[in-house]
Scaffold this motif. Structure first.
Motif, PDB file in Angstrom:
ATOM      1  N   VAL A  59      -9.144  -1.255  -0.324  1.00 27.33           N
ATOM      2  CA  VAL A  59      -9.711  -0.638  -1.520  1.00 27.33           C
ATOM      3  C   VAL A  59      -8.756   0.462  -1.971  1.00 27.33           C
ATOM      4  O   VAL A  59      -8.488   1.406  -1.212  1.00 27.33           O
ATOM      5  CB  VAL A  59     -11.115  -0.048  -1.227  1.00 27.33           C
ATOM      6  N   PHE A  60      -8.195   0.319  -3.179  1.00 32.69           N
ATOM      7  CA  PHE A  60      -7.190   1.286  -3.626  1.00 32.69           C
ATOM      8  C   PHE A  60      -7.383   1.611  -5.098  1.00 32.69           C
ATOM      9  O   PHE A  60      -8.035   0.873  -5.843  1.00 32.69           O
ATOM     10  CB  PHE A  60      -5.774   0.756  -3.364  1.00 32.69           C
ATOM     11  N   ASP A  61      -6.798   2.733  -5.500  1.00 38.44           N
ATOM     12  CA  ASP A  61      -6.863   3.194  -6.883  1.00 38.44           C
ATOM     13  C   ASP A  61      -5.579   2.784  -7.589  1.00 38.44           C
ATOM     14  O   ASP A  61      -4.517   3.367  -7.326  1.00 38.44           O
ATOM     15  CB  ASP A  61      -7.031   4.714  -6.915  1.00 38.44           C
ATOM     16  N   PRO A  62      -5.601   1.792  -8.476  1.00 38.82           N
ATOM     17  CA  PRO A  62      -4.361   1.351  -9.134  1.00 38.82           C
ATOM     18  C   PRO A  62      -3.703   2.449  -9.960  1.00 38.82           C
ATOM     19  O   PRO A  62      -2.492   2.411 -10.182  1.00 38.82           O
ATOM     20  CB  PRO A  62      -4.835   0.203 -10.039  1.00 38.82           C
ATOM     21  N   ASP A  63      -4.477   3.421 -10.409  1.00 37.31           N
ATOM     22  CA  ASP A  63      -3.926   4.496 -11.230  1.00 37.31           C
ATOM     23  C   ASP A  63      -3.272   5.603 -10.412  1.00 37.31           C
ATOM     24  O   ASP A  63      -2.524   6.423 -10.951  1.00 37.31           O
ATOM     25  CB  ASP A  63      -5.026   5.114 -12.104  1.00 37.31           C
ATOM     26  N   ARG A  64      -3.543   5.615  -9.105  1.00 35.44           N
ATOM     27  CA  ARG A  64      -3.058   6.736  -8.289  1.00 35.44           C
ATOM     28  C   ARG A  64      -2.227   6.309  -7.086  1.00 35.44           C
ATOM     29  O   ARG A  64      -1.649   7.177  -6.414  1.00 35.44           O
ATOM     30  CB  ARG A  64      -4.250   7.575  -7.808  1.00 35.44           C
ATOM     31  N   ILE A  65      -2.176   5.030  -6.789  1.00 40.16           N
ATOM     32  CA  ILE A  65      -1.404   4.623  -5.608  1.00 40.16           C
ATOM     33  C   ILE A  65       0.059   5.002  -5.812  1.00 40.16           C
ATOM     34  O   ILE A  65       0.639   4.787  -6.880  1.00 40.16           O
ATOM     35  CB  ILE A  65      -1.580   3.116  -5.321  1.00 40.16           C
ATOM     36  N   GLN A  66       0.664   5.599  -4.777  1.00 39.67           N
ATOM     37  CA  GLN A  66       1.991   6.182  -4.954  1.00 39.67           C
ATOM     38  C   GLN A  66       2.698   6.324  -3.614  1.00 39.67           C
ATOM     39  O   GLN A  66       2.090   6.734  -2.619  1.00 39.67           O
ATOM     40  CB  GLN A  66       1.872   7.575  -5.593  1.00 39.67           C
ATOM     41  N   ASP A  67       3.991   5.991  -3.588  1.00 44.03           N
ATOM     42  CA  ASP A  67       4.814   6.300  -2.418  1.00 44.03           C
ATOM     43  C   ASP A  67       5.371   7.711  -2.556  1.00 44.03           C
ATOM     44  O   ASP A  67       5.617   8.190  -3.669  1.00 44.03           O
ATOM     45  CB  ASP A  67       5.954   5.288  -2.286  1.00 44.03           C
ATOM     46  N   HIS A  68       5.607   8.366  -1.424  1.00 45.59           N
ATOM     47  CA  HIS A  68       6.139   9.731  -1.420  1.00 45.59           C
ATOM     48  C   HIS A  68       7.357   9.888  -0.501  1.00 45.59           C
ATOM     49  O   HIS A  68       8.020  10.927  -0.542  1.00 45.59           O
ATOM     50  CB  HIS A  68       5.059  10.720  -0.978  1.00 45.59           C
ATOM     51  N   ALA A  69       7.634   8.899   0.315  1.00 44.18           N
ATOM     52  CA  ALA A  69       8.759   8.983   1.247  1.00 44.18           C
ATOM     53  C   ALA A  69      10.081   8.910   0.488  1.00 44.18           C
ATOM     54  O   ALA A  69      10.227   8.139  -0.464  1.00 44.18           O
ATOM     55  CB  ALA A  69       8.671   7.851   2.264  1.00 44.18           C
ATOM     56  N   THR A  70      11.052   9.705   0.928  1.00 44.29           N
ATOM     57  CA  THR A  70      12.395   9.690   0.353  1.00 44.29           C
ATOM     58  C   THR A  70      13.403   9.556   1.494  1.00 44.29           C
ATOM     59  O   THR A  70      13.060   9.673   2.680  1.00 44.29           O
ATOM     60  CB  THR A  70      12.675  10.975  -0.424  1.00 44.29           C
ATOM     61  N   TYR A  71      14.660   9.351   1.139  1.00 45.28           N
ATOM     62  CA  TYR A  71      15.696   9.281   2.177  1.00 45.28           C
ATOM     63  C   TYR A  71      15.869  10.621   2.872  1.00 45.28           C
ATOM     64  O   TYR A  71      16.174  10.679   4.064  1.00 45.28           O
ATOM     65  CB  TYR A  71      17.014   8.807   1.568  1.00 45.28           C
ATOM     66  N   ASP A  72      15.645  11.713   2.158  1.00 47.36           N
ATOM     67  CA  ASP A  72      15.748  13.037   2.764  1.00 47.36           C
ATOM     68  C   ASP A  72      14.507  13.408   3.567  1.00 47.36           C
ATOM     69  O   ASP A  72      14.602  14.139   4.556  1.00 47.36           O
ATOM     70  CB  ASP A  72      15.979  14.101   1.685  1.00 47.36           C
ATOM     71  N   ALA A  73      13.360  12.924   3.138  1.00 45.92           N
ATOM     72  CA  ALA A  73      12.088  13.237   3.810  1.00 45.92           C
ATOM     73  C   ALA A  73      11.277  11.946   3.916  1.00 45.92           C
ATOM     74  O   ALA A  73      10.338  11.723   3.148  1.00 45.92           O
ATOM     75  CB  ALA A  73      11.326  14.306   3.041  1.00 45.92           C
ATOM     76  N   PRO A  74      11.642  11.070   4.855  1.00 44.15           N
ATOM     77  CA  PRO A  74      11.002   9.752   4.903  1.00 44.15           C
ATOM     78  C   PRO A  74       9.614   9.732   5.523  1.00 44.15           C
ATOM     79  O   PRO A  74       8.836   8.816   5.250  1.00 44.15           O
ATOM     80  CB  PRO A  74      11.978   8.928   5.745  1.00 44.15           C
ATOM     81  N   HIS A  75       9.273  10.704   6.363  1.00 46.31           N
ATOM     82  CA  HIS A  75       8.001  10.667   7.078  1.00 46.31           C
ATOM     83  C   HIS A  75       6.868  11.245   6.215  1.00 46.31           C
ATOM     84  O   HIS A  75       6.253  12.273   6.532  1.00 46.31           O
ATOM     85  CB  HIS A  75       8.108  11.427   8.396  1.00 46.31           C
ATOM     86  N   ARG A  76       6.599  10.576   5.115  1.00 48.08           N
ATOM     87  CA  ARG A  76       5.533  10.985   4.206  1.00 48.08           C
ATOM     88  C   ARG A  76       4.679   9.773   3.874  1.00 48.08           C
ATOM     89  O   ARG A  76       5.187   8.753   3.395  1.00 48.08           O
ATOM     90  CB  ARG A  76       6.118  11.562   2.912  1.00 48.08           C
ATOM     91  N   TYR A  77       3.394   9.898   4.124  1.00 44.72           N
ATOM     92  CA  TYR A  77       2.479   8.787   3.857  1.00 44.72           C
ATOM     93  C   TYR A  77       2.332   8.542   2.357  1.00 44.72           C
ATOM     94  O   TYR A  77       2.371   9.477   1.541  1.00 44.72           O
ATOM     95  CB  TYR A  77       1.096   9.081   4.422  1.00 44.72           C
ATOM     96  N   SER A  78       2.135   7.301   2.009  1.00 43.00           N
ATOM     97  CA  SER A  78       1.733   6.956   0.650  1.00 43.00           C
ATOM     98  C   SER A  78       0.272   7.345   0.444  1.00 43.00           C
ATOM     99  O   SER A  78      -0.492   7.504   1.407  1.00 43.00           O
ATOM    100  CB  SER A  78       1.914   5.458   0.415  1.00 43.00           C
TER     101      SER A  78
END
Length: 531
Positions: free
Chosen positions: A467-486
């Protein structure tokens, strides 16, 4: 809004679950649940299938698989060329020596490994291919030679045994030793008992079109289904080849071959520094490779070959360039300050060439050293995303953003592949409609793997639900800071048990082995282990 996995327009409705099974789907006015979740304003879909997961070790460390569960993944499909069985005693020692996490190898066959995971407890379901490199190493070691007739028969028998244990097919990763040493005929022989052949092509760059022809030859000659791992074109000089690849695959599809592919949603791949060095220097296994890298004459030859374009092996060092090879993980604590730097930067700091720096790091770390290689085009990525026969993967472990995982960097795809698809490419850029993206995350891979009762919101199917929100689903991990949950996924059920509720992991570990169609149905080994 219910996205049932078939690719049609969503409909308003409800999902009822009894035990581990979907009991009803649709307008369920008057139904009451013992427990009810309000999903108003959300999308409800079948759980997502990660077609290329390296969660083999991360699940031993933390069975919650939080990076993937928080994106809606309910099935991890492992085994890209190297599977966790069948193993010899020597292979067990090598596996333990190369492990960053250091878990004991308490199994021998692939079936035993999957049963080991299930007994320990995991949040997602698990499945695996049997690796062509694994059965080759089992019979030949790391030798660069063809198998004898008896050895080839032994390898075929190992594949057949793994299929009876529940493997979903045969997987190859042909850019890496010892899989690189296999001929096309060897791959055909191993694929025949498997039903499905999936491969990291022998080249994704300079010899891409030739590698594609080898793949098609294996599928056609073995009379099996075929899938290409992480479809891409590596190296700027090769980016124009994607159209030819797509045209060739779709032509063969029209002629009757059952062909598919998967991909991740980033323009950088990640693998070890073995991908930057010629396969001949790696013959005999890691210690033989490492020992050769201390020989000045060998080092000179390796450095020269690393700097040269070639179609004889997949030279990731040349395809990316040392300024585009970013170091991710070291076992040696003294080397960990180099995490996040490029090979070019490390070479400049040390006053050596990038090729020498790469060889030195392998010698010093006593591992193949994980690195990200930036070799792909964003335009090509979008083009591949739009293909109806492509599913999705992370090509990564499934870690948690805590504990020992934080000792190393990782590719952001470990935390963001699926959310990035649904946020960046579906919602924001509209490369793929949402209902089509859901189909290719669910029923398409389930069909390709021939998995019964998975991949659809359908009564009688296992209750793997996201169950997810299509308007808000988002990745946050980057190459500099990869340990970030979506973010944006509210609830996830695996086999009817909530593993994610209101965006937080529940700690539940209801994952099961999902076995392929050739499984013998023999659970005696698992029952004996339980008792």
């Amino acid at each position: 809004m219910l996205y049932d996995g078939r690719g049609g327009a969503p409909v308003d409705g409800d999902v009822a679950i009894i035990g581990d099974t979907i009991a009803a789907v649709g307008p369920l006015a008057g139904w009451r649940g013992r427990e009810e979740l309000d999903a108003s304003g959300y999308a409800i879909a079948p759980g997502f299938i990660n077609m290329l997961s390296w969660a083999t070790e991360s699940l031993l460390e933390d069975g919650r698989a939080q990076s993937d569960i928080r994106q809606g993944v309910t099935l991890e499909v492992m085994g890209e060329g190297f599977s966790m069985g069948p193993l010899t005693d020597a292979m067990k020692e090598e596996l333990a020596a190369q492990s960053l996490l250091g878990h004991p190898v308490e199994w021998t066959t692939l079936g035993e490994f999957l049963e080991h995971l299930e007994r320990r407890g995991v949040s997602p379901n698990v499945a695996s291919f049997v690796g062509s490199a694994t059965v080759r190493e089992h019979e030949l070691g790391y030798d660069d030679r063809p198998p004898t007739g008896a050895e080839l028969i032994g390898m075929q028998q190992l594949v057949a045994e793994a299929m009876r244990e529940g493997a979903v097919g045969l997987a190859a990763a042909l850019v890496y030793a010892p899989a690189f040493y296999a001929t096309t005929d060897e791959l055909i022989a191993l694929a025949r008992p498997a039903g499905l052949y999936i491969t990291h092509l022998r080249s994704e760059g300079d010899a891409l079109l030739e590698a594609l022809e080898e793949f098609l030859t294996v599928v056609r000659s073995a009379e099996v289904r075929g899938e290409i791992y992480h479809l891409k074109v590596a190296g700027r000089a090769n980016w124009h080849k994607l159209d030819a690849v797509i045209e060739r695959i779709e032509s063969e599809q029209r002629s009757g071959l059952e062909l598919t592919a998967d991909m991740y949603t980033y323009t950088a791949g990640a693998t070890g520094l073995d991908g930057a060095m010629p396969p001949w220097v790696q013959a005999g296994g890691f210690e033989a490779w490492r020992s050769r890298l201390t020989d000045p004459d060998v080092r000179a030859r390796v450095a020269a070959e690393m700097a040269a374009a070639t179609d004889e092996w997949e030279n990731m060092f040349e395809l990316a360039g040392p300024e585009n090879v970013r170091l991710l993980a070291f076992k040696n604590e003294e080397l960990r300050p180099l995490t996040g730097k490029t090979l070019a930067e490390v070479a400049a700091e040390r006053g050596t060439t990038p090729a020498e720096a790469a060889m030195d790091l392998v010698v010093q770390d006593r591992t193949r050293v994980e690195a990200a290689y930036f070799t792909m085009s964003e335009d090509n990525l979008r083009r591949a995303l739009a293909l109806p026969w492509v599913s999705f993967c992370s090509d990564s472990p499934a870690p948690s953003a805590e504990g020992r995982f934080l000792q190393w960097s990782t590719h952001p795809r470990a935390y963001g592949s699926f959310a990035r698809l649904l946020g960046k490419y579906v919602r924001d850029e509209r490369v793929v409609p949402l209902e089509e993206a859901v189909r290719r995350l669910t029923s398409l891979p389930a069909h390709n793997l021939r998995l019964p009762r998975r991949g659809l919101l359908e009564p009688g199917y296992f209750a793997d639900v996201v169950v997810f929100d299509p308007d808000r689903i988002q990745d946050h991990a980057t190459y500099d800071a990869p340990h970030r949950y979506s973010t944006g996924v509210a609830h996830v059920a695996v086999n009817g048990t909530l593993v994610l509720r209101d965006g937080e992991h529940t700690g539940a570990l209801p994952g099961r082995i999902v076995r392929g169609p050739a499984w013998s149905g023999d659970t005696s080994a698992a029952l004996a282990a339980e008792s």
